[in-house]
Design an enzyme around this catalytic site. Structure first.
Site, mmCIF file in Angstrom:
data_model
loop_
_atom_site.group_PDB
_atom_site.id
_atom_site.type_symbol
_atom_site.label_atom_id
_atom_site.label_comp_id
_atom_site.label_asym_id
_atom_site.label_seq_id
_atom_site.Cartn_x
_atom_site.Cartn_y
_atom_site.Cartn_z
ATOM 1 N N LYS A 108 4.207 8.329 9.421
ATOM 2 C CA LYS A 108 4.211 7.614 10.452
ATOM 3 C C LYS A 108 5.252 7.888 11.883
ATOM 4 C CE LYS A 108 0.529 4.489 8.650
ATOM 5 N NZ LYS A 108 0.919 3.718 7.260
ATOM 6 N N ASP A 156 9.369 2.689 -0.017
ATOM 7 C CA ASP A 156 8.211 3.685 0.551
ATOM 8 C C ASP A 156 8.547 2.679 1.980
ATOM 9 O OD1 ASP A 156 5.688 4.284 2.177
ATOM 10 O OD2 ASP A 156 4.709 3.808 0.649
ATOM 11 N N TYR A 176 0.427 -1.082 -0.008
ATOM 12 C CA TYR A 176 0.036 -0.073 -0.139
ATOM 13 C C TYR A 176 0.811 0.901 0.264
ATOM 14 C CZ TYR A 176 -3.520 3.276 2.337
ATOM 15 O OH TYR A 176 -4.100 4.394 1.857
#
Ligand code: PLP
Length: 435
Positions: A274, A241, A146
């Site tokens: 995050k 990512d 994702y």
């Protein structure tokens, strides 16, 4: 003891009237596992309390950011001080430079970075940058990874390698995903075939180095090596990512873990989020100077943001990173996470329940499968009913893990050995019906 009125249910009923599905991000709704989502009242350290006042040991930590646990004093102080000085200016601040310098010192493959407000925004812009810098259109992504909900990335595999993807969401025109090729994670042969077929058109390959959006699946060293070699050989950019893994699986992020096995290994572009925001809306993407200078105002690739580099968010991120780089923090976090994972495996073995688990730094995953899966198809072989039983067994005993079998778990610096012991004991009891 369950109160006669479940205040979570009351809130959920009210939320459903004004927010689609009652939640602002779909997985929070408990659709996969059933039951009522817990509405969080407050959180502290390794715990949060729901609307009924019930305490849970938190293994989601806001899906990764809360690496210090909730309300760490140093972070709280930095955020309170920053808030007094102003919420947002729309003009540059020194703290943005400090945070950029801090992140670049931890992840040296990046020479420059730009701060944005969400992982979605960072991933979307990284793709645009790769396309702008190479003058090519095609992107490779992997099933089960994702990268946020940008249109071009909401895509599943088409039929065969010659055809590109199909949208996974209504509202995404097939034209928008026609440049995205979706391949199987850890499949070297397929990757080689894809580059042989489309190499000259590929702008970039985007990958979660340890895929936390299919629970916890490591890219093999061989697969990682081939991703790097094929990108270099064909002039495509390797986009890591690390929104989830960044400063979470190691201080230097997943790329530092792979660099131990592949000397000199570096991605071309890194996407972060995050942990670097410590729980505030903050993300980043970065890479080599020549690539990053393609961005506006220096270059032709456009990107902007009203709240980018927000002064309160940067204060939160900076204070968080300064805590986790203190000597011993990561070793202790890794050891505690390892203890949890080893304990889960031992309990499952004792109970005779097929089980596998893995971790790196403060991130972990487990499967009701006898062996660790290598790709999304294998992950999804998990028996969903059994997972849901286990999930609710843990929840009923005050242990909160992700409400979906394809999500990773997170330990924080606030989790104590006593918390791990309590978790293992809850796990033992929750496993009993699964024997
Ligand atoms: C969470 C996540 C994103 C999206 O970040 P948001 O801040 O939720 O937009 C992108 N990539 C990965 C690997 C993630 O885990």
């Amino acid at each position: 003891m369950k109160p006669s009125t479940d205040l979570n249910e009351t809130l959920m009923a009210r939320a459903r009237q004004v927010i689609p599905g009652g939640v602002n991000s779909p997985v929070r709704a408990f659709r996969a596992v059933g039951g009522t989502p817990r509405f969080v009242q407050r959180a502290e350290g390794a715990y949060f309390w729901d609307a009924n006042g019930t305490r849970y040991i938190d293994y989601i930590g806001s899906w990764g950011p809360m690496i210090l646990g909730h309300g760490h004093p140093a972070v709280l102080e930095a955020v309170q001080k920053a808030a007094v000085e102003g919420f947002s200016y729309g003009a540059p601040t020194e703290r943005e430079i400090e945070l950029a310098e801090e992140i670049l010192s931890l992840v040296p493959s990046m020479e420059m970075l730009r701060l944005v407000s969400s992982g979605t925004e960072a991933g979307m812009t990284a793709i645009r940058l790769a396309r702008g810098a190479t003058g090519r259109n095609k992107i490779i992504k992997f099933e089960g990874c994702y990268h946020g909900h940008a249109d071009a990335l909401l895509v599943k595999a088409g039929s065969g390698l010659a055809t590109f993807g199909n949208p996974t969401s209504a509202g995404v025109p097939p034209d928008v995903v026609q440049h995205t090729l979706v391949l199987e994670y850890n499949n070297v042969t397929q990757l080689e075939e894809a580059f042989a077929l489309h190499g000259v058109q590929i702008a970039g390959l985007i990958i979660e180095p340890i895929a936390g959006n299919m629970n916890f699946v490591r890219a093999s060293v061989e697969f990682t090596r081939r991703c790097r070699e094929l990108c270099t050989q064909h002039g495509a950019l390797l986009i890591y990512d690390e929104v989830m893994t960044g400063c979470r699986v190691a201080l230097g992020s997943a790329q530092s873990v792979y660099a131990q096995a592949i000397p000199g290994f570096e991605p071309d572009i890194t996407v972060m989020g995050k942990v670097i925001g410590g729980g505030m809306p903050l993300a980043a993407f970065g890479g080599k100077r020549a690539v990053m200078e393609q961005l506006a105002p220096l270059g032709p690739v456009y990107q902007a943001g009203t709240l980018s580099g927000n002064p309160v968010a940067t204060a939160c991120g900076l204070a968080t990173l300064r805590e986790i780089r203190k000597p011993g923090f990561f070793d202790a976090l890794s050891a505690r996470t390892r203890r949890l994972v080893d304990g889960l495996k031992a309990e499952a073995a004792q109970a005779g329940v097929p089980f596998s688990a893995d971790c790196e730094g403060g991130m972990f995953g487990f499967f009701l499968l006898p062996e660790l899966p290598q790709n999304y198809t294998q992950v999804m072989k998990t028996d969903g009913t059994r997972f849901n039983q286990l999930f609710h067994g843990l929840l009923d005993r005050g242990v909160y893990i992700a409400p979906a079998l394809y999500e990773a778990g997170f330990v924080s610096g606030a989790h104590t050995d006593a918390d791990i012991d309590a978790t293992l004991s809850a796990f033992r009891d929750a496993l009993a019906p699964l024997r």
